[in-house]
Design a protein around this motif. Structure first.
Motif, PDB file in Angstrom:
ATOM      1  N   THR A  92       0.846  -1.195   0.000  1.00  0.00           N
ATOM      2  CA  THR A  92       0.000   0.000   0.000  1.00  0.00           C
ATOM      3  C   THR A  92       0.883   1.247   0.000  1.00  0.00           C
ATOM      4  O   THR A  92       1.861   1.333   0.727  1.00  0.00           O
ATOM      5  N   LYS A  93       0.524   2.203  -0.820  1.00  0.00           N
ATOM      6  CA  LYS A  93       1.309   3.426  -0.944  1.00  0.00           C
ATOM      7  C   LYS A  93       1.184   4.289   0.311  1.00  0.00           C
ATOM      8  O   LYS A  93       0.172   4.278   0.993  1.00  0.00           O
ATOM      9  N   VAL A  94       2.257   5.051   0.566  1.00  0.00           N
ATOM     10  CA  VAL A  94       2.305   6.001   1.676  1.00  0.00           C
ATOM     11  C   VAL A  94       2.541   7.383   1.069  1.00  0.00           C
ATOM     12  O   VAL A  94       3.439   7.560   0.238  1.00  0.00           O
ATOM     13  N   TYR A  95       1.715   8.345   1.490  1.00  0.00           N
ATOM     14  CA  TYR A  95       1.748   9.700   0.965  1.00  0.00           C
ATOM     15  C   TYR A  95       2.017  10.705   2.072  1.00  0.00           C
ATOM     16  O   TYR A  95       1.773  10.433   3.232  1.00  0.00           O
ATOM     17  N   ASN A  96       2.470  11.895   1.670  1.00  0.00           N
ATOM     18  CA  ASN A  96       2.522  12.994   2.625  1.00  0.00           C
ATOM     19  C   ASN A  96       1.189  13.730   2.546  1.00  0.00           C
ATOM     20  O   ASN A  96       0.354  13.410   1.685  1.00  0.00           O
ATOM     21  N   PRO A  97       0.929  14.712   3.416  1.00  0.00           N
ATOM     22  CA  PRO A  97      -0.366  15.396   3.406  1.00  0.00           C
ATOM     23  C   PRO A  97      -0.695  16.110   2.086  1.00  0.00           C
ATOM     24  O   PRO A  97      -1.851  16.385   1.803  1.00  0.00           O
ATOM     25  N   ASN A  98       0.308  16.426   1.271  1.00  0.00           N
ATOM     26  CA  ASN A  98       0.066  17.062  -0.029  1.00  0.00           C
ATOM     27  C   ASN A  98      -0.337  16.062  -1.104  1.00  0.00           C
ATOM     28  O   ASN A  98      -0.601  16.445  -2.233  1.00  0.00           O
ATOM     29  N   GLY A  99      -0.335  14.769  -0.752  1.00  0.00           N
ATOM     30  CA  GLY A  99      -0.687  13.736  -1.732  1.00  0.00           C
ATOM     31  C   GLY A  99       0.483  13.237  -2.544  1.00  0.00           C
ATOM     32  O   GLY A  99       0.304  12.475  -3.495  1.00  0.00           O
ATOM     33  N   ASP A 100       1.708  13.647  -2.176  1.00  0.00           N
ATOM     34  CA  ASP A 100       2.911  13.157  -2.864  1.00  0.00           C
ATOM     35  C   ASP A 100       3.264  11.779  -2.342  1.00  0.00           C
ATOM     36  O   ASP A 100       3.317  11.574  -1.122  1.00  0.00           O
ATOM     37  N   LYS A 101       3.525  10.843  -3.239  1.00  0.00           N
ATOM     38  CA  LYS A 101       3.893   9.488  -2.819  1.00  0.00           C
ATOM     39  C   LYS A 101       5.292   9.497  -2.223  1.00  0.00           C
ATOM     40  O   LYS A 101       6.236  10.001  -2.819  1.00  0.00           O
ATOM     41  N   LEU A 102       5.407   8.940  -1.012  1.00  0.00           N
ATOM     42  CA  LEU A 102       6.694   8.822  -0.338  1.00  0.00           C
ATOM     43  C   LEU A 102       7.301   7.441  -0.536  1.00  0.00           C
ATOM     44  O   LEU A 102       8.511   7.285  -0.600  1.00  0.00           O
ATOM     45  N   GLY A 103       6.468   6.420  -0.572  1.00  0.00           N
ATOM     46  CA  GLY A 103       6.943   5.046  -0.684  1.00  0.00           C
ATOM     47  C   GLY A 103       5.770   4.108  -0.570  1.00  0.00           C
ATOM     48  O   GLY A 103       4.624   4.483  -0.828  1.00  0.00           O
ATOM     49  N   SER A 104       6.065   2.878  -0.149  1.00  0.00           N
ATOM     50  CA  SER A 104       4.994   1.900   0.068  1.00  0.00           C
ATOM     51  C   SER A 104       5.370   0.997   1.236  1.00  0.00           C
ATOM     52  O   SER A 104       6.542   0.840   1.573  1.00  0.00           O
ATOM     53  N   VAL A 105       4.349   0.429   1.848  1.00  0.00           N
ATOM     54  CA  VAL A 105       4.550  -0.431   3.007  1.00  0.00           C
ATOM     55  C   VAL A 105       5.154  -1.751   2.547  1.00  0.00           C
ATOM     56  O   VAL A 105       4.611  -2.423   1.680  1.00  0.00           O
TER      57      VAL A 105
END
Length: 118
Positions: A19-32
């Motif tokens: 599952t993808k991980v995002y910052n509050p701006n909706g930018d993808k940071l990585g995935s679990v």
């Protein structure tokens, strides 16, 4: 792509993985990549997120205290209040290594994210 049934608050760990991980701006940071459980309580302590690298090579993994992640149904992923710059300074280790999650390391991770140590 992993789909998550939002009708239930319970989810299988294999559905969280990837599952993808995002910052509050909706930018993808990585995935679990995986979840780490407390052996005594059975509760999830950390989501290990992969970030960086190219095609899985040179990828570092970042343990994020579970409390820092919030599921966003609109994004279909987790949101954590971090910028890419903050994440670059976060506790991490190479994907190919094994990290000893002792109390000292746990405190270091939790302190970085402002989460009280248990």
């Amino acid at each position: 792509m992993n789909t998550i049934n939002t009708a239930s608050s319970v989810i299988s760990s294999d559905k969280v993985q990837g599952t993808k991980v995002y910052n509050p701006n909706g930018d993808k940071l990585g995935s679990v990549e995986s979840l780490l459980l407390d052996k005594l309580t059975g509760k999830v302590r950390y989501a290990v997120m992969e970030f960086g690298g190219f095609l899985g090579m040179g990828t570092d993994v970042y343990p994020l205290p579970w409390e820092t992640l919030k599921y966003d149904t609109g994004l279909g992923g987790y949101v954590v209040s971090l910028t890419k710059e903050q994440l670059e300074g976060a506790p991490r280790y190479a994907r190919e290594t094994t990290q000893d999650y002792n109390d000292e390391y746990g405190r270091k991770v939790n302190e970085y994210y402002g989460v009280p140590w248990i």
